[in-house]
Write a protein that holds these residues in place. Structure first.
Motif, PDB file in Angstrom:
ATOM      1  N   THR A  88       0.826  -1.209   0.000  1.00  0.00           N
ATOM      2  CA  THR A  88       0.000   0.000   0.000  1.00  0.00           C
ATOM      3  C   THR A  88       0.859   1.259   0.000  1.00  0.00           C
ATOM      4  N   ILE A  89       1.905   1.286   0.811  1.00  0.00           N
ATOM      5  CA  ILE A  89       2.732   2.495   0.876  1.00  0.00           C
ATOM      6  C   ILE A  89       3.439   2.737  -0.460  1.00  0.00           C
ATOM      7  N   ALA A  90       3.834   1.673  -1.150  1.00  0.00           N
ATOM      8  CA  ALA A  90       4.454   1.840  -2.467  1.00  0.00           C
ATOM      9  C   ALA A  90       3.445   2.429  -3.456  1.00  0.00           C
ATOM     10  N   ALA A  91       2.195   1.981  -3.385  1.00  0.00           N
ATOM     11  CA  ALA A  91       1.150   2.538  -4.252  1.00  0.00           C
ATOM     12  C   ALA A  91       0.926   4.013  -3.926  1.00  0.00           C
ATOM     13  N   LEU A  96       1.678   9.801  -5.385  1.00  0.00           N
ATOM     14  CA  LEU A  96       2.288  11.098  -5.083  1.00  0.00           C
ATOM     15  C   LEU A  96       3.235  11.545  -6.195  1.00  0.00           C
ATOM     16  N   GLU A  97       3.999  10.595  -6.748  1.00  0.00           N
ATOM     17  CA  GLU A  97       4.909  10.935  -7.839  1.00  0.00           C
ATOM     18  C   GLU A  97       4.146  11.343  -9.092  1.00  0.00           C
ATOM     19  N   PHE A 102       2.317  15.691 -12.656  1.00  0.00           N
ATOM     20  CA  PHE A 102       1.221  16.426 -13.293  1.00  0.00           C
ATOM     21  C   PHE A 102       1.291  17.915 -12.970  1.00  0.00           C
ATOM     22  N   VAL A 103       1.546  18.252 -11.711  1.00  0.00           N
ATOM     23  CA  VAL A 103       1.628  19.665 -11.318  1.00  0.00           C
ATOM     24  C   VAL A 103       2.749  20.353 -12.097  1.00  0.00           C
TER      25      VAL A 103
END
Length: 125
Positions: A88-91, A96-97, A102-103
């Protein structure tokens, strides 16, 4: 791996060779070998569970997601798996990346012709 779309966008040929070795037949072959030999000669088995699979098991067996995770981990350990990892943390890091990229692209949309659109995907397998 049976759900993989074989789009080839997630791995190199070297990674593909490694993934090819990680199949159900090989998994059970190693489990059976580990049962027959001394523990000092065991191959270490590690399983990673993606966050998308847990709600499926929870719904199928009418459990909470946490209970499904606990039971799935217990079943895998009882089979002889040494380590079970929740990815889950890797997902979360992946999301986030993608957000960060995108930003950055959105901020460059007027300076760079190919800044947008941005296509992103996680492997559905």
């Amino acid at each position: 791996l049976s759900d993989c779309l074989a789009c080839d966008s997630c791995m190199t040929s070297e990674e593909g060779a490694r993934v090819f070795q990680q199949n159900q037949k090989e998994f059970f072959r190693v489990l059976n070998l580990n049962k027959k030999c001394d523990t000092s000669k065991h191959k270490v088995l590690a399983v990673s569970i993606c966050p998308q699979s847990l709600p499926y098991f929870a719904a199928k067996f009418n459990l909470s997601v946490n209970e499904a995770a606990r039971r799935l981990c217990g079943i895998l350990k009882s089979l002889g798996v040494h380590y079970v990892f929740d990815t889950t943390i890797a997902a979360d890091f992946s999301i986030l990346e993608s957000q960060r990229e995108f930003v950055q692209r959105y901020q460059r949309r007027n300076q760079e012709e190919h800044a947008l659109p941005m296509f992103a995907s996680a492997c559905p397998g």
